[in-house]
Design an enzyme around this catalytic site. Structure first.
Site, PDB file in Angstrom:
ATOM      1  N   PRO A  56       0.838  -1.206   0.000  1.00 44.92           N
ATOM      2  CA  PRO A  56       0.000   0.000   0.000  1.00 44.92           C
ATOM      3  C   PRO A  56       0.868   1.250   0.000  1.00 44.92           C
ATOM      4  O   PRO A  56       1.767   1.382   0.836  1.00 44.92           O
ATOM      5  CB  PRO A  56      -0.782  -0.120   1.317  1.00 44.92           C
ATOM      6  CG  PRO A  56       0.039  -1.025   2.182  1.00 44.92           C
ATOM      7  CD  PRO A  56       0.755  -1.945   1.255  1.00 44.92           C
ATOM      8  N   GLN A 104      -6.743  -0.708   1.378  1.00 41.39           N
ATOM      9  CA  GLN A 104      -6.182  -0.635   2.734  1.00 41.39           C
ATOM     10  C   GLN A 104      -6.966   0.437   3.478  1.00 41.39           C
ATOM     11  O   GLN A 104      -6.898   1.627   3.141  1.00 41.39           O
ATOM     12  CB  GLN A 104      -4.703  -0.257   2.723  1.00 41.39           C
ATOM     13  CG  GLN A 104      -4.147  -0.376   4.150  1.00 41.39           C
ATOM     14  CD  GLN A 104      -2.793   0.280   4.361  1.00 41.39           C
ATOM     15  OE1 GLN A 104      -2.595   1.436   4.011  1.00 41.39           O
ATOM     16  NE2 GLN A 104      -1.872  -0.458   4.943  1.00 41.39           N
ATOM     17  N   TYR A 159      -0.272   4.935  13.142  1.00 44.18           N
ATOM     18  CA  TYR A 159      -1.592   5.521  12.886  1.00 44.18           C
ATOM     19  C   TYR A 159      -2.596   4.984  13.920  1.00 44.18           C
ATOM     20  O   TYR A 159      -2.201   4.292  14.858  1.00 44.18           O
ATOM     21  CB  TYR A 159      -2.028   5.248  11.442  1.00 44.18           C
ATOM     22  CG  TYR A 159      -1.149   5.973  10.429  1.00 44.18           C
ATOM     23  CD1 TYR A 159      -1.209   7.371  10.321  1.00 44.18           C
ATOM     24  CD2 TYR A 159      -0.252   5.288   9.631  1.00 44.18           C
ATOM     25  CE1 TYR A 159      -0.398   8.049   9.416  1.00 44.18           C
ATOM     26  CE2 TYR A 159       0.568   5.961   8.721  1.00 44.18           C
ATOM     27  CZ  TYR A 159       0.488   7.350   8.617  1.00 44.18           C
ATOM     28  OH  TYR A 159       1.300   8.014   7.735  1.00 44.18           O
TER      29      TYR A 159
HETATM   30  C1  LIG Z   1       5.225   6.802  -1.197  1.00 45.86           C
HETATM   31  C2  LIG Z   1       4.909   5.793  -0.144  1.00 45.86           C
HETATM   32  C3  LIG Z   1       3.654   5.796   0.440  1.00 45.86           C
HETATM   33  C4  LIG Z   1       3.330   4.841   1.429  1.00 45.86           C
HETATM   34  N1  LIG Z   1       2.051   4.799   1.932  1.00 45.86           N
HETATM   35  C5  LIG Z   1       1.673   3.789   2.744  1.00 45.86           C
HETATM   36  C6  LIG Z   1       0.316   3.608   3.110  1.00 45.86           C
HETATM   37  O1  LIG Z   1      -0.606   4.323   2.676  1.00 45.86           O
HETATM   38  N2  LIG Z   1       0.022   2.575   3.945  1.00 45.86           N
HETATM   39  C7  LIG Z   1       0.988   1.743   4.431  1.00 45.86           C
HETATM   40  O2  LIG Z   1       0.672   0.834   5.201  1.00 45.86           O
HETATM   41  N3  LIG Z   1       2.282   1.884   4.074  1.00 45.86           N
HETATM   42  C8  LIG Z   1       2.641   2.858   3.227  1.00 45.86           C
HETATM   43  N4  LIG Z   1       3.933   2.934   2.790  1.00 45.86           N
HETATM   44  C9  LIG Z   1       4.887   1.893   3.167  1.00 45.86           C
HETATM   45  C10 LIG Z   1       4.908   0.791   2.097  1.00 45.86           C
HETATM   46  O3  LIG Z   1       3.715   0.057   2.067  1.00 45.86           O
HETATM   47  C11 LIG Z   1       6.046  -0.213   2.351  1.00 45.86           C
HETATM   48  O4  LIG Z   1       5.843  -0.866   3.567  1.00 45.86           O
HETATM   49  C12 LIG Z   1       7.403   0.454   2.357  1.00 45.86           C
HETATM   50  O5  LIG Z   1       7.545   1.332   1.251  1.00 45.86           O
HETATM   51  C13 LIG Z   1       8.532  -0.574   2.314  1.00 45.86           C
HETATM   52  O6  LIG Z   1       8.523  -1.256   1.098  1.00 45.86           O
HETATM   53  P1  LIG Z   1       9.611  -0.898  -0.054  1.00 45.86           P
HETATM   54  O7  LIG Z   1      10.911  -0.857   0.669  1.00 45.86           O
HETATM   55  O8  LIG Z   1       9.473  -2.028  -1.018  1.00 45.86           O
HETATM   56  O9  LIG Z   1       9.261   0.437  -0.626  1.00 45.86           O
HETATM   57  C14 LIG Z   1       4.296   3.903   1.840  1.00 45.86           C
HETATM   58  C15 LIG Z   1       5.563   3.930   1.247  1.00 45.86           C
HETATM   59  C16 LIG Z   1       5.877   4.839   0.261  1.00 45.86           C
HETATM   60  C17 LIG Z   1       7.234   4.800  -0.382  1.00 45.86           C
END
Ligand SMILES: Cc1cc2nc3c(=O)[nH]c(=O)nc-3n(C[C@H](O)[C@H](O)[C@H](O)COP(=O)(O)O)c2cc1C
Length: 369
Positions: free
Chosen positions: A24, A101, A173
């Site tokens: 997400p 989500q 949150y």
């Molecule tokens: C731009 C952005 C927005 C995110 N928004 C959410 C979100 O709305 N809900 C959530 O649970 N995590 C959010 N995350 C965390 C991601 O779901 C994920 O756990 C995190 O980026 C680690 O994964 P990655 O290293 O593959 O990017 C966000 C991450 C990024 C980069």
């Protein structure tokens, strides 16, 4: 040899051809809370390119204080729900599966911000994580309504044709604020001295969701030890504490646990099983027997917090991830930034086109490509 990432997975009505899940990610590109055609096409492009399950960006429930940003899509107004129906249809047309989500920011929202600036901020007890009382604690009846608002969203998700739902219980949150001893000082059933006591809010949410959706409709819970307010915070410091905490969700009827880490290769309890021990999703699976999702820097060497500070990241081999998945440490793999930047990421991995995988550039946050 087939990569473990490209083996099927089944859970209740969810039948996935591979293990790749889109994490997400808030994009704040839904004016007035309505996800438009551009958002639908953005998700559909991932479905078309072998992402088997999409977890949408956080989408906010019907409490006025749930959101701090009018460009974050909501999950309760008629126009927004129509926008989400379009998203579901476009993703399904490409053969993908999708879950919203559902999200409430709690005290992360600053008073006066978001689509309903006059709405009060919701919290467990009006305390910040440093122990400062800044607003009144909600009454038990108000907390009960927060519970119902999550369940309303989950019921709506099933009605709109989503394949499952994820409750955002992570990253500091609202749901996570209830878990956290520093922020939850309630003396009714939603508070207490133990983590299990403070998980009552999540428990009620899960039970109410279960009551409102079909038995075959999977419910995912995302939780995290770390919080955006404190990366070193830990809710459960021993496997015993983690087991008791997760049992609350199992008893609440959760189907899949999504253990959010910033780096999936980090062991959850290195003091027990060493530097190469099970990660968060690994321990969650071992302790509950439920399927779990891992996440955190898949395909990338730097973690995502730096992405918000405009930093990129180099690529990282998937070999260890595939081995761990093959061993059954966890069941599904959520991919964030790599998929945000490159809609074809999963297909490229499947086809062995790893030379086409590029470093992550934080500039990709600006577009919905
Ligand atoms: C731009 C952005 C927005 C995110 N928004 C959410 C979100 O709305 N809900 C959530 O649970 N995590 C959010 N995350 C965390 C991601 O779901 C994920 O756990 C995190 O980026 C680690 O994964 P990655 O290293 O593959 O990017 C966000 C991450 C990024 C980069």
């Amino acid at each position: 040899m087939t990569s473990s990432l490209f083996t099927p997975f089944k859970m209740k009505s969810l039948d996935l051809p591979n293990r790749i899940v889109m994490a997400p990610m808030t994009r704040s590109k839904s004016p007035n809370g309505v996800p438009g055609n551009d958002v639908a096409d953005y998700y559909a492009r991932r479905a078309e390119n072998e992402v088997s399950l999409i977890l949408t960006e956080g989408t906010t429930i019907r409490r006025g204080g749930a959101s701090n940003d009018p460009n974050v899509p909501n999950f309760h107004e008629a126009d927004s729900l129509a926008g989400w129906k379009n998203v579901v249809e476009k993703v399904h047309a490409k053969g993908g599966k999708i879950a919203p989500q559902i999200w409430h920011m709690g005290m992360v929202r600053k008073a006066g911000s978001g689509p309903y600036p006059d709405a009060p901020t919701d919290s467990p007890s009006g305390m910040t994580h440093t122990g400062k009382a800044v607003i009144d604690a909600p009454t038990s009846a108000e907390v009960d309504d927060m519970v119902l608002a999550y369940a309303d969203a989950a019921a709506e998700a099933e009605k709109l044709g989503f394949d499952c739902v994820e409750v955002h219980g992570a990253h500091g949150y609202l749901v996570d604020q209830f878990f956290w001893d520093m922020m939850n000082k309630r003396d009714d059933k939603f508070g207490g001295t133990s983590l299990v006591d403070r998980a009552s809010f999540a428990s009620d949410i899960l039970k109410e969701i279960r009551r409102r959706v079909s038995p075959g409709f999977p419910v995912i819970l995302r939780y995290s030890q770390w919080k955006q307010q404190d990366y070193d915070a830990r809710l459960a410091t021993t496997p015993q504490d983690l087991e008791a905490f997760l049992k609350v969700f199992v008893d609440g009827g959760v189907d899949v646990l999504h253990a959010s880490q910033r780096r999936y290769w980090e062991p959850e309890f290195p003091e027990i099983d060493g530097e190469h021990g099970l990660n968060g999703a690994g321990w969650a699976k071992k302790l509950t027997g439920l399927p779990t999702i891992t996440v955190g820097s898949v395909g990338l060497s730097g973690d995502f917090i730096k992405a918000f500070q405009g930093e990129g990241s180099g690529t990282r081999s998937l070999d260890d991830l595939e081995e761990r998945l093959a061993r059954g440490e966890f069941d599904l793999v959520a991919v964030g930034r790599a998929l945000l930047q490159d809609p074809e990421w999963a297909r490229k991995v499947h086809e062995g086109r790893t030379d086409e995988l590029t470093d992550y550039d934080a500039a990709s946050l600006t577009t919905l490509s």
